[in-house]
Write an enzyme that holds these catalytic residues in place. Structure first.
Site, PDB file in Angstrom:
ATOM      1  N   LYS A 120      15.236  -6.707   1.109  1.00 39.09           N
ATOM      2  CA  LYS A 120      14.975  -8.366   0.960  1.00 39.09           C
ATOM      3  C   LYS A 120      14.830  -8.741   2.040  1.00 39.09           C
ATOM      4  O   LYS A 120      14.629 -10.048   2.152  1.00 39.09           O
ATOM      5  CB  LYS A 120      15.864  -8.608  -0.224  1.00 39.09           C
ATOM      6  CG  LYS A 120      15.500  -8.162  -1.644  1.00 39.09           C
ATOM      7  CD  LYS A 120      16.686  -8.749  -2.481  1.00 39.09           C
ATOM      8  CE  LYS A 120      16.194  -8.295  -4.089  1.00 39.09           C
ATOM      9  NZ  LYS A 120      16.425  -6.897  -4.329  1.00 39.09           N
ATOM     10  N   GLU A 204      22.087 -15.901  -0.751  1.00 39.51           N
ATOM     11  CA  GLU A 204      21.517 -17.083  -0.830  1.00 39.51           C
ATOM     12  C   GLU A 204      21.861 -18.219  -1.579  1.00 39.51           C
ATOM     13  O   GLU A 204      22.990 -17.930  -2.458  1.00 39.51           O
ATOM     14  CB  GLU A 204      19.904 -16.534  -1.842  1.00 39.51           C
ATOM     15  CG  GLU A 204      19.019 -15.754  -1.045  1.00 39.51           C
ATOM     16  CD  GLU A 204      17.915 -15.345  -1.864  1.00 39.51           C
ATOM     17  OE1 GLU A 204      17.991 -15.688  -3.052  1.00 39.51           O
ATOM     18  OE2 GLU A 204      17.079 -14.833  -1.380  1.00 39.51           O
ATOM     19  N   HIS A 239      21.137 -11.013 -15.432  1.00 41.21           N
ATOM     20  CA  HIS A 239      19.970 -11.198 -14.277  1.00 41.21           C
ATOM     21  C   HIS A 239      18.691 -10.094 -14.733  1.00 41.21           C
ATOM     22  O   HIS A 239      18.053  -9.883 -14.115  1.00 41.21           O
ATOM     23  CB  HIS A 239      20.605 -10.709 -12.966  1.00 41.21           C
ATOM     24  CG  HIS A 239      21.575 -11.506 -12.421  1.00 41.21           C
ATOM     25  ND1 HIS A 239      21.544 -12.955 -12.046  1.00 41.21           N
ATOM     26  CD2 HIS A 239      23.057 -11.267 -12.336  1.00 41.21           C
ATOM     27  CE1 HIS A 239      22.713 -13.323 -11.697  1.00 41.21           C
ATOM     28  NE2 HIS A 239      23.448 -12.404 -11.562  1.00 41.21           N
ATOM     29  N   ARG A 296       5.089  -2.603  -7.818  1.00 39.13           N
ATOM     30  CA  ARG A 296       4.896  -1.877  -8.936  1.00 39.13           C
ATOM     31  C   ARG A 296       4.523  -2.611 -10.204  1.00 39.13           C
ATOM     32  O   ARG A 296       4.381  -4.058  -9.974  1.00 39.13           O
ATOM     33  CB  ARG A 296       6.195  -0.946  -9.304  1.00 39.13           C
ATOM     34  CG  ARG A 296       7.289  -2.424  -9.533  1.00 39.13           C
ATOM     35  CD  ARG A 296       8.688  -1.365  -9.976  1.00 39.13           C
ATOM     36  NE  ARG A 296       9.836  -2.249 -10.142  1.00 39.13           N
ATOM     37  CZ  ARG A 296      10.063  -3.133 -10.937  1.00 39.13           C
ATOM     38  NH1 ARG A 296       9.188  -3.439 -11.878  1.00 39.13           N
ATOM     39  NH2 ARG A 296      11.063  -3.961 -10.700  1.00 39.13           N
TER      40      ARG A 296
END
Length: 683
Positions: A120, A204, A239, A296
């Protein structure tokens, strides 16, 4: 262009997605090979495939994650290509590279694209160069605790800790205040290492009211790329997505084009090929920020298929074989609205903990042009501790959002599953809630509207419990009438259905369990003689409130009249290991309740000490304190993992941890005693 399609492919996955790929391959005339573990020997995907190869033990690390065995199976059966599905090896660059080295086509992007998006932090740097908007955060290589905490402190809480190699909500923790940082970081790193073998973290800024909107992109080997509109996946728990829809409510053509163009820039920046999803956070002011790219097919791809009329798995197979994209951007058309609801074996009333068991009864709603069910299980199958607890995906379509939502709630009310707790009633209540109908969506939707979704306000209990009581007394009367009809003496008092007692009112007394609380119910029965159609009327008293009710049961439908208000409810009876419970689906809500049976055993002595038990079958991940430690109420004692989810066991009070009964790595049965715990005398 004369390109020969594959004649045989292997699906390196299991369950619902393996069955999904097999269906499209069969439609295209392509033979399929399944792989399976010990636990999946009799699974649906194995039965559906033309061939199947055993690759190892039940834990995924002993089977589905061993790509050498998967490749050996492909070579053994002559499969020309491997479809990885989602999860497992689908974003594993080493697996993709191994496929290429063995002259097997990987039905997905090239190695470089997977590697670029696999981290990431690296992905953020690539997106920044491609001028894709980014959320403020720290994506650096220095992974010391002090650097990560300083970045969090400087940004200001709340922040989001995310595994750089992660996905699906794994290795991710919200940190709302500084005092929570260390525990959250340890948990996120541990979960990331267990799930991905990499505990590299990024930080973040956590947006408090974002929507999760993702763009489906598709690229071929000839430099062509398109986006197939967007999906709103804001409704999440842990999540992980619960209900997805397409298109996103309130989306303008200008914003759709801006997000679509940004998504294509992201794909082109890494020379992408195949199906991919670029996920964005959409803020309330209309600004959007790159979150991650999934290299994907996504779990929620069916809603895109429903609104676009395209089979994305067929696109994958054609692109992997070297064909150009079937359509250009200006040829794609958006039609109608679609929802996907994920049917899970889990307990929403217990923090959505996954559950295991046998699907003793399984009856999905009827499939049509409007209703689709993607599943990998059949009646009699087990939902085991080893894999994700998703039973099926329920997908509906209609010409607009309101009509599609009606399709969704009706289909949910017709879904019948017994043998374990599921989230069907929760989904029904969520889809029927006013905030969801009005599309007031953001990623905190469930927490924000908890009382509305769970119907646990006093007024909900006041309205719903009399309906439950009416159903039970009518069911009891119906059963007694059936017994009487089969009896040699139908007039016997033992066959009476009116709760008759000598010189006493005709009363039924029982207890109902509703939202983990028990309620005493008294039902007085009155025979009506003065009406043209004589029948039975009931006075139902719950918690000081009394209503007058009449009704009848017709198959799976309850026709009720409560205080003059007439309506109908669909009924589902579930037979689970814990006993019978019921669901009544009214126009606005799902009412779940159970009849409490008397406890004829001796109550145990609560001496202030005892054990803490496992809430589910699973594996012990780590012990967070040592035996003999003095702890405070709420302190984390240990972490269990089951079905790809971690669960932290905390101290119920101030006290002493006297002993642990399991060590890290050991399997634990649900209900097993985990900790011997002594409560402090002054607690």
């Amino acid at each position: 262009m004369n390109i020969k399609q594959f004649s045989k492919i292997l699906i390196a996955n299991r369950g619902e997605i393996a069955c999904r790929v097999i269906r499209t391959a069969r439609k295209m005339g392509i033979r399929t090979v399944a792989v399976y573990s010990d636990a999946d020997r009799d699974a649906l995907h194995v039965a559906m495939a033309d061939e199947a190869v055993h690759i190892g033990g039940a834990p995924s690390r002993e089977s589905y994650l061993l790509f050498d065995r998967v490749i050996d199976a492909a070579k053994k059966t002559g499969a020309e290509a491997i479809h990885p599905g989602y999860g497992f090896l689908s974003e594993n660059a080493a697996f993709c590279r191994a496929c290429k080295e063995n002259n097997i086509v990987f039905i997905g992007p090239p190695v470089g694209a997977i590697e670029a998006m696999g981290s990431k932090s690296a992905a953020k740097q690539i997106m920044e160069k491609a001028q894709v908007p980014l959320v403020p955060g720290y994506h650096g290589e220095d992974q010391s605790r002090d650097i990560l905490k300083k970045a969090s402190d400087d940004m200001g809480y709340p922040v989001l800790l995310k595994a750089a190699a992660g996905g699906g909500g794994k290795g991710m923790r919200q940190v709302w205040k500084e005092s929570e940082f260390d525990e959250a970081l340890a948990a996120a790193k541990r979960e990331a290492m267990n799930g991905f073998g990499d505990d590299h973290m990024l930080v973040e800024k956590y947006l408090t009211q974002p929507r999760h909107v993702e763009i489906q992109v598709f690229c071929d080997q000839h430099g062509n790329g398109v986006y197939l509109f967007e999906r709103d996946c804001s409704v999440q728990r842990r999540h992980q997505k619960v209900i997805e829809e397409a298109p996103a409510p309130g989306m303008t053509e200008e914003l759709r084009a801006a997000m679509g163009d940004a998504a294509l820039r992201a794909a082109q920046a890494i020379d992408y090929v195949g199906a991919g999803t670029v996920e964005f956070l959409l803020d309330v002011d209309g600004a959007f920020y790159f979150m991650e790219m999934n290299t994907r097919l996504q779990v929620e791809h069916p809603v895109t298929e429903m609104i676009s009329g395209q089979d994305l798995v067929e696109w994958q197979l054609r692109v992997a074989a070297g064909e150009p994209l079937p359509l250009a951007q200006d040829q794609l058309r958006l039609n109608g609205h679609a929802f996907e609801a994920r049917i899970y074996a889990e307990d929403p009333d217990n923090d959505f903990l996954p559950v295991t068991g046998t699907l003793s009864f399984l009856q999905p709603p009827d499939v049509s042009d409007h209703v689709r069910v993607d599943t990998g299980v059949r009646q009699g199958d087990d939902v085991s501790v080893f894999y994700d607890p998703m039973i099926a995906k329920l997908i509906v379509w209609d010409e607009n959002r309101d009509k599609a939502l009606q399709r969704l709630t009706k289909a949910l009310s017709e879904y019948r599953i017994s043998g374990m707790t599921t989230n069907i009633d929760f989904l029904y209540n969520l889809a029927n809630s006013a905030p969801f109908r009005e599309a007031q969506l953001d990623t905190g939707f469930i927490d924000k509207h908890h009382s509305v979704i769970f119907h646990d306000e006093p007024q909900d209990i006041k309205q719903n419990l009399p309906l439950a009581a009416l159903y039970l007394v009518l069911q009891q009367a119906q059963a007694a009438q059936q017994r009487a009809a089969l009896s040699l003496d139908a007039t016997s008092p033992w066959n009476a259905t009116n709760a008759w007692r000598v010189n006493e009112p005709h009363l039924h007394h029982f207890s109902l369990r509703f939202h983990d609380s028990e309620f005493s119910v008294a039902v007085e029965q009155h025979t009506i003689h003065s009406t043209p159609t004589a029948g039975t009327r009931y006075s139902i008293r719950v918690g000081g409130n009394t209503v007058v009710a009449e009704g009848r049961i017709d198959g799976n439908t309850l026709h009720a009249n409560i205080d003059g208000y007439q309506f109908s409810a669909s009924v589902a009876e579930h037979v689970d290991p814990a006993g019978n419970h019921y669901s009544l689906y009214t126009q606005n809500s799902a009412l779940s309740f159970a009849l409490v049976t008397p406890d004829l055993g001796d109550a145990g002595d609560d001496s202030g000490s005892g054990g803490l038990t496992a809430p589910m079958n699973g594996t012990m991940v780590t012990l967070l304190v040592e035996a003999g430690s003095t702890v405070s109420k709420g302190d984390a004692l240990l972490v269990m993992e089951a079905m790809k989810m971690e669960h932290t066991i905390r101290a119920p009070a101030d006290g002493v941890v006297e002993a642990f009964f399991f060590q890290a790595g050991e399997l634990v049965d649900g209900g097993a005693e985990l900790v011997k715990f002594a409560v402090a005398e002054d607690a």
